[in-house]
Scaffold this motif. Structure first.
Motif, PDB file in Angstrom:
ATOM      1  N   LYS A   1       0.843  -1.196   0.000  1.00  0.00           N
ATOM      2  CA  LYS A   1       0.000   0.000   0.000  1.00  0.00           C
ATOM      3  C   LYS A   1       0.876   1.243   0.000  1.00  0.00           C
ATOM      4  N   PHE A   2       0.785   2.022  -1.055  1.00  0.00           N
ATOM      5  CA  PHE A   2       1.605   3.222  -1.225  1.00  0.00           C
ATOM      6  C   PHE A   2       0.899   4.388  -0.545  1.00  0.00           C
ATOM      7  N   THR A   3       1.258   4.619   0.725  1.00  0.00           N
ATOM      8  CA  THR A   3       0.555   5.609   1.537  1.00  0.00           C
ATOM      9  C   THR A   3       1.337   6.898   1.737  1.00  0.00           C
ATOM     10  N   GLY A   4       2.601   6.927   1.379  1.00  0.00           N
ATOM     11  CA  GLY A   4       3.407   8.132   1.554  1.00  0.00           C
ATOM     12  C   GLY A   4       3.149   9.144   0.457  1.00  0.00           C
ATOM     13  N   ALA A   5       3.663  10.340   0.662  1.00  0.00           N
ATOM     14  CA  ALA A   5       3.458  11.425  -0.305  1.00  0.00           C
ATOM     15  C   ALA A   5       4.275  11.226  -1.582  1.00  0.00           C
ATOM     16  N   ALA A   6       5.459  10.609  -1.461  1.00  0.00           N
ATOM     17  CA  ALA A   6       6.345  10.435  -2.614  1.00  0.00           C
ATOM     18  C   ALA A   6       6.015   9.150  -3.375  1.00  0.00           C
ATOM     19  N   ALA A   7       6.372   9.107  -4.639  1.00  0.00           N
ATOM     20  CA  ALA A   7       6.234   7.893  -5.448  1.00  0.00           C
ATOM     21  C   ALA A   7       7.332   6.906  -5.055  1.00  0.00           C
ATOM     22  N   HIS A   8       7.019   5.606  -5.159  1.00  0.00           N
ATOM     23  CA  HIS A   8       7.967   4.550  -4.801  1.00  0.00           C
ATOM     24  C   HIS A   8       7.760   3.348  -5.711  1.00  0.00           C
ATOM     25  N   SER A   9       8.661   2.366  -5.562  1.00  0.00           N
ATOM     26  CA  SER A   9       8.485   1.077  -6.224  1.00  0.00           C
ATOM     27  C   SER A   9       8.805  -0.028  -5.230  1.00  0.00           C
ATOM     28  N   VAL A  10       8.410  -1.239  -5.589  1.00  0.00           N
ATOM     29  CA  VAL A  10       8.792  -2.450  -4.867  1.00  0.00           C
ATOM     30  C   VAL A  10       9.482  -3.315  -5.911  1.00  0.00           C
ATOM     31  N   THR A  11      10.806  -3.393  -5.838  1.00  0.00           N
ATOM     32  CA  THR A  11      11.596  -4.043  -6.880  1.00  0.00           C
ATOM     33  C   THR A  11      12.520  -5.080  -6.277  1.00  0.00           C
TER      34      THR A  11
END
Length: 146
Positions: A92-102
């Motif tokens: 779940k991407f809940t932070g303000a910044a964009a992220h990935s799971v790699t």
């Protein structure tokens, strides 16, 4: 004799002026700031100099077949997880910044996700999976599948 008739004051060799002292102090302060910044970045990526940032978190053992992992700020929560084979994890991407799971070995990649997004992955094969965010390499996690 007026000011116009006076010779300009010339600095004698080996003599330090207040301007020289100010330049040296400013250079020393800047160097100190740079050293401190490098140290803080290094510390944010290690815990006592030995483990990645996200891996400082305690191991979470789950027997559930569905687990949520929050992707927030500069962390995966939980970042160190043990699950049974066949478990689906919802990131779940809940932070303000964009992220990935790699995955480190290229076995999975969520792509870049923004706030409010989710991404599911089912871990069917036993083993250890280490992963990170491609935008923030300090973000690291580990999943052990039993």
């Amino acid at each position: 004799m007026t000011n116009e008739d006076q010779e300009p004051v010339r600095q004698r060799p080996g003599r330090t002026t207040s301007g020289d002292i100010m330049v040296a102090a400013g250079t020393a302060a800047l160097l100190g700031i740079i050293v401190l910044a490098v140290f803080l970045v290094y510390r944010s990526m290690t815990d006592s100099g030995s483990s990645p940032h996200g891996l400082r978190q305690p191991l979470v053992v789950s027997t559930a077949t569905h687990v949520d992992v929050d992707v927030i700020d500069l962390d995966f929560k939980p970042a160190v997880l043990q699950i049974p084979a066949g478990t689906t994890i919802t990131f779940k991407f809940t932070g303000a910044a964009a992220h990935s799971v790699t995955d480190d070995r290229g076995r999975f990649d969520s792509g870049i996700k923004s706030h409010g997004s989710t991404w599911d992955y089912t871990f069917t094969t036993a083993g250890t999976y280490t992963y990170y965010c491609v935008l923030h390499h300090v973000m690291q996690g580990k999943i052990t599948v039993q």
